[in-house]
Design a protein around this motif. Structure first.
Motif, PDB file in Angstrom:
ATOM      1  N   VAL A 126       0.793  -1.306  -0.083  1.00 31.82           N
ATOM      2  CA  VAL A 126       0.021  -0.041  -0.024  1.00 31.82           C
ATOM      3  C   VAL A 126       0.975   1.118   0.076  1.00 31.82           C
ATOM      4  CG1 VAL A 126      -1.725   1.050   1.026  1.00 31.82           C
ATOM      5  CG2 VAL A 126      -1.815  -1.277   1.268  1.00 31.82           C
ATOM      6  N   PHE A 127       1.922   1.305   0.833  1.00 35.35           N
ATOM      7  CA  PHE A 127       2.871   2.467   1.008  1.00 35.35           C
ATOM      8  C   PHE A 127       3.281   3.012  -0.408  1.00 35.35           C
ATOM      9  CE2 PHE A 127       6.773   4.686   2.141  1.00 35.35           C
ATOM     10  CZ  PHE A 127       6.156   5.772   2.625  1.00 35.35           C
ATOM     11  N   PRO A 128       4.094   1.981  -1.265  1.00 32.39           N
ATOM     12  CA  PRO A 128       4.386   2.561  -2.324  1.00 32.39           C
ATOM     13  C   PRO A 128       3.442   3.151  -3.548  1.00 32.39           C
ATOM     14  CG  PRO A 128       5.340   0.343  -1.921  1.00 32.39           C
ATOM     15  CD  PRO A 128       4.276   0.616  -0.962  1.00 32.39           C
ATOM     16  N   VAL A 129       2.170   2.610  -3.430  1.00 32.37           N
ATOM     17  CA  VAL A 129       1.201   3.154  -4.181  1.00 32.37           C
ATOM     18  C   VAL A 129       0.751   4.662  -3.751  1.00 32.37           C
ATOM     19  CG1 VAL A 129      -1.291   2.881  -4.878  1.00 32.37           C
ATOM     20  CG2 VAL A 129       0.179   0.883  -4.613  1.00 32.37           C
ATOM     21  N   ALA A 130       0.432   4.701  -2.344  1.00 27.78           N
ATOM     22  CA  ALA A 130       0.359   6.033  -1.633  1.00 27.78           C
ATOM     23  C   ALA A 130       1.487   7.261  -2.015  1.00 27.78           C
ATOM     24  CB  ALA A 130       0.142   6.016  -0.583  1.00 27.78           C
ATOM     25  N   LEU A 131       2.604   6.578  -2.038  1.00 24.42           N
ATOM     26  CA  LEU A 131       3.888   7.530  -2.204  1.00 24.42           C
ATOM     27  C   LEU A 131       3.891   7.840  -3.812  1.00 24.42           C
ATOM     28  CD1 LEU A 131       6.118   8.522  -0.247  1.00 24.42           C
ATOM     29  CD2 LEU A 131       7.541   6.786  -1.391  1.00 24.42           C
ATOM     30  N   LEU A 152      10.312  10.015   7.325  1.00 26.95           N
ATOM     31  CA  LEU A 152      10.140   8.657   8.222  1.00 26.95           C
ATOM     32  C   LEU A 152       8.735   9.002   9.200  1.00 26.95           C
ATOM     33  CD1 LEU A 152      11.215   6.531  10.034  1.00 26.95           C
ATOM     34  CD2 LEU A 152      12.379   8.060  11.422  1.00 26.95           C
ATOM     35  N   GLY A 153       8.380  10.197   9.475  1.00 30.31           N
ATOM     36  CA  GLY A 153       7.137  10.336  10.150  1.00 30.31           C
ATOM     37  C   GLY A 153       5.796   9.912   9.243  1.00 30.31           C
ATOM     38  N   PHE A 154       5.740  10.130   8.115  1.00 28.88           N
ATOM     39  CA  PHE A 154       4.653   9.707   7.181  1.00 28.88           C
ATOM     40  C   PHE A 154       4.729   8.409   7.186  1.00 28.88           C
ATOM     41  CE2 PHE A 154       3.051   9.090   2.788  1.00 28.88           C
ATOM     42  CZ  PHE A 154       1.864   9.374   2.999  1.00 28.88           C
ATOM     43  N   LEU A 155       6.008   7.689   6.902  1.00 34.87           N
ATOM     44  CA  LEU A 155       6.128   6.144   6.454  1.00 34.87           C
ATOM     45  C   LEU A 155       5.501   5.588   7.920  1.00 34.87           C
ATOM     46  CD1 LEU A 155       6.932   3.568   5.333  1.00 34.87           C
ATOM     47  CD2 LEU A 155       9.048   3.881   6.389  1.00 34.87           C
TER      48      LEU A 155
END
Length: 246
Positions: A126-131, A152-155
């Motif tokens: 999910v994170f790579p898609v959002a990024l 880092l905070g966002f991750l």
């Protein structure tokens, strides 16, 4: 059940021991991760943004250093987790009845497995898609300038909720086992559940956009649907055991 005869002072002393050992394990794990795996951890966590060709920066002299400390500390929590759980378990074990201990032995491993599965799913899927959406699709024509601490905070705030929401099937199974919910109830209130899930997803996502809400909410809906089937299997097994006892 010898522990029940302990005084309050003795209980507090045992709790103090648990806290001291846990903090010591966390400190040692932080030192190990910082001096032994800092570079590997940093490369792993920044890989999604580097794959997009974005270079992270820092804007204060100590930002990169303190971010490395934070990364090492987060990794140390997972590294020291067996020691911390063992200390906590040793503290509460004497107060539990045999059947309660059996349930903890069953539930705890599955809970940890689901938590780490959620973290891995959130980070890899999910994170790579959002990024990509935020840095490429929605930011076309702009040059990203992201600091390492903000990234880092966002991750962290984006991925950690997946570890929590992946507990949903286990929670539903326990509620069904206790007779508090039924598969029929879950299926009948499916629309309401989807609405509640989307509201929760909107609250716990780090940004107030619809995309982040959907990226977290859709897996939660799928987990809810799987929980309905798990609830059905648990109830069916309960009915089978009850019929055999009769």
């Amino acid at each position: 059940m010898e522990d029940k005869s302990m005084t309050i002072t003795e209980h507090l002393e045992e709790l103090r021991k648990v806290l001291l050992v846990s903090l010591a394990a966390l400190a040692v794990a932080t030192v190990i991760t910082y001096f032994g795996f800092r570079s590997q951890l940093l490369a792993l966590l920044t890989r999604p943004v580097r794959d997009l060709g974005v270079t992270l920066v820092y804007i204060t002299p100590g930002e990169a250093f303190f971010t490395s400390i934070k990364i090492s500390f987060l990794a140390a929590i997972f590294l020291a987790l067996p020691v911390i759980l063992w200390e906590v378990w040793s503290f509460i074990l004497p107060a539990l009845h045999p059947h309660e201990r059996r349930w903890v032995y069953i539930v705890m491993p599955f809970s940890l497995l689901l938590f780490f599965s959620g973290i891995i799913f959130g980070y890899l899927v999910v994170f790579p898609v959002a990024l990509r959406f935020f840095l490429v699709t929605a930011s076309e024509g702009f040059q990203p300038l992201i600091t390492i601490s903000k990234y880092l905070g966002f991750l962290t705030t984006f991925v950690l909720p997946f570890g929590l929401v992946f507990q949903l099937p286990l929670v539903i199974m326990l509620l069904t086992r206790l007779g508090l919910v039924s598969p029929q109830f879950l299926a009948r209130n499916r629309k309401l559940a989807v609405l509640v899930i989307m509201v929760i997803a909107g609250v716990i996502t780090p940004t107030p956009d619809v995309v982040s809400q959907l990226l977290l909410g859709l897996p939660m809906v799928l987990l809810y649907e799987s929980s309905v089937w798990l609830s059905y299997l648990v109830r069916r097994r309960q009915e089978k055991v009850e019929s055999e006892e009769v």
